[in-house]
Design a protein around this motif. Structure first.
Motif, mmCIF file in Angstrom:
data_model
loop_
_atom_site.group_PDB
_atom_site.id
_atom_site.type_symbol
_atom_site.label_atom_id
_atom_site.label_comp_id
_atom_site.label_asym_id
_atom_site.label_seq_id
_atom_site.Cartn_x
_atom_site.Cartn_y
_atom_site.Cartn_z
ATOM 1 N N UNK A 1 10.529 -7.818 15.520
ATOM 2 C CA UNK A 1 10.092 -6.481 15.101
ATOM 3 C C UNK A 1 9.978 -6.435 13.572
ATOM 4 N N UNK A 2 8.865 -5.865 13.092
ATOM 5 C CA UNK A 2 8.643 -5.677 11.658
ATOM 6 C C UNK A 2 8.343 -4.192 11.425
ATOM 7 N N UNK A 3 8.996 -3.599 10.435
ATOM 8 C CA UNK A 3 8.789 -2.192 10.087
ATOM 9 C C UNK A 3 8.438 -2.082 8.607
ATOM 10 N N UNK A 4 7.479 -1.229 8.281
ATOM 11 C CA UNK A 4 7.163 -0.932 6.886
ATOM 12 C C UNK A 4 6.367 0.362 6.835
ATOM 13 N N UNK A 5 6.224 0.914 5.631
ATOM 14 C CA UNK A 5 5.485 2.154 5.441
ATOM 15 C C UNK A 5 4.197 1.862 4.690
ATOM 16 N N UNK A 6 3.097 2.424 5.164
ATOM 17 C CA UNK A 6 1.795 2.305 4.513
ATOM 18 C C UNK A 6 1.344 3.711 4.115
ATOM 19 N N UNK A 7 0.600 3.780 3.009
ATOM 20 C CA UNK A 7 0.165 5.084 2.496
ATOM 21 C C UNK A 7 -1.298 5.048 2.096
ATOM 22 N N UNK A 8 -1.950 6.195 2.212
ATOM 23 C CA UNK A 8 -3.242 6.416 1.569
ATOM 24 C C UNK A 8 -2.958 7.320 0.387
ATOM 25 N N UNK A 9 -3.309 6.857 -0.807
ATOM 26 C CA UNK A 9 -3.111 7.637 -2.029
ATOM 27 C C UNK A 9 -4.472 8.031 -2.582
ATOM 28 N N UNK A 10 -4.544 9.232 -3.123
ATOM 29 C CA UNK A 10 -5.790 9.685 -3.737
ATOM 30 C C UNK A 10 -6.135 8.776 -4.906
ATOM 31 N N UNK A 11 -7.377 8.322 -4.959
ATOM 32 C CA UNK A 11 -7.838 7.434 -6.025
ATOM 33 C C UNK A 11 -8.678 8.171 -7.059
ATOM 34 N N UNK A 12 -9.017 9.406 -6.758
ATOM 35 C CA UNK A 12 -9.839 10.194 -7.687
ATOM 36 C C UNK A 12 -9.497 11.664 -7.534
ATOM 37 N N UNK A 13 -10.002 12.473 -8.441
ATOM 38 C CA UNK A 13 -9.788 13.914 -8.373
ATOM 39 C C UNK A 13 -8.471 14.328 -8.991
ATOM 40 N N UNK A 14 -8.113 15.598 -8.806
ATOM 41 C CA UNK A 14 -6.931 16.148 -9.476
ATOM 42 C C UNK A 14 -5.599 15.617 -8.937
ATOM 43 N N UNK A 15 -5.613 14.940 -7.802
ATOM 44 C CA UNK A 15 -4.363 14.471 -7.188
ATOM 45 C C UNK A 15 -4.220 12.954 -7.237
ATOM 46 N N UNK A 16 -4.858 12.295 -8.194
ATOM 47 C CA UNK A 16 -4.824 10.829 -8.297
ATOM 48 C C UNK A 16 -3.386 10.324 -8.213
ATOM 49 N N UNK A 17 -3.176 9.331 -7.345
ATOM 50 C CA UNK A 17 -1.866 8.713 -7.186
ATOM 51 C C UNK A 17 -0.961 9.396 -6.188
#
Length: 93
Positions: A45-61
């Motif tokens: 078993x392997x567990x980890x967290x993946x994210x989508x982060x804003x790359x543009x606009x007012x919420x970058x990162x």
């Protein structure tokens, strides 16, 4: 792999799903994919967290979406099952 009730099987199914997700979320430049530093491995078993982060606009990162990924591997280390459980992103420290 299963996404919202749709299952993807074999190498071709996995490639199709990755290409689809890339086209929807990354190719436009709107999001970047990131992983936390929280990988855990226990036997098959392997567990980890993946994210989508804003790359543009007012919420970058900032995190737009996050999932805890749960992989079950076979004896040769190949993925047998792949689950993505959507989680609320933690506030930035």
């Amino acid at each position: 792999m299963s996404v919202e009730g749709t299952q993807f099987r074999g190498h071709d199914g996995l490639l199709d799903r990755v290409a689809e997700a890339y086209g929807l979320f990354v190719a436009s430049g709107e999001y970047q994919i990131a992983c936390d530093d929280d990988i855990s491995v226990h036997d098959d078993v392997v567990l980890f967290t993946v994210q989508l982060r804003y790359a543009e606009g007012p919420h970058v990162g900032e995190v737009a979406w996050a999932a805890r990924v749960f992989l079950v591997l076979d004896d040769e280390g190949r993925i047998l099952q792949d689950y993505h459980l959507t989680v609320q992103p933690l506030p930035e420290a």
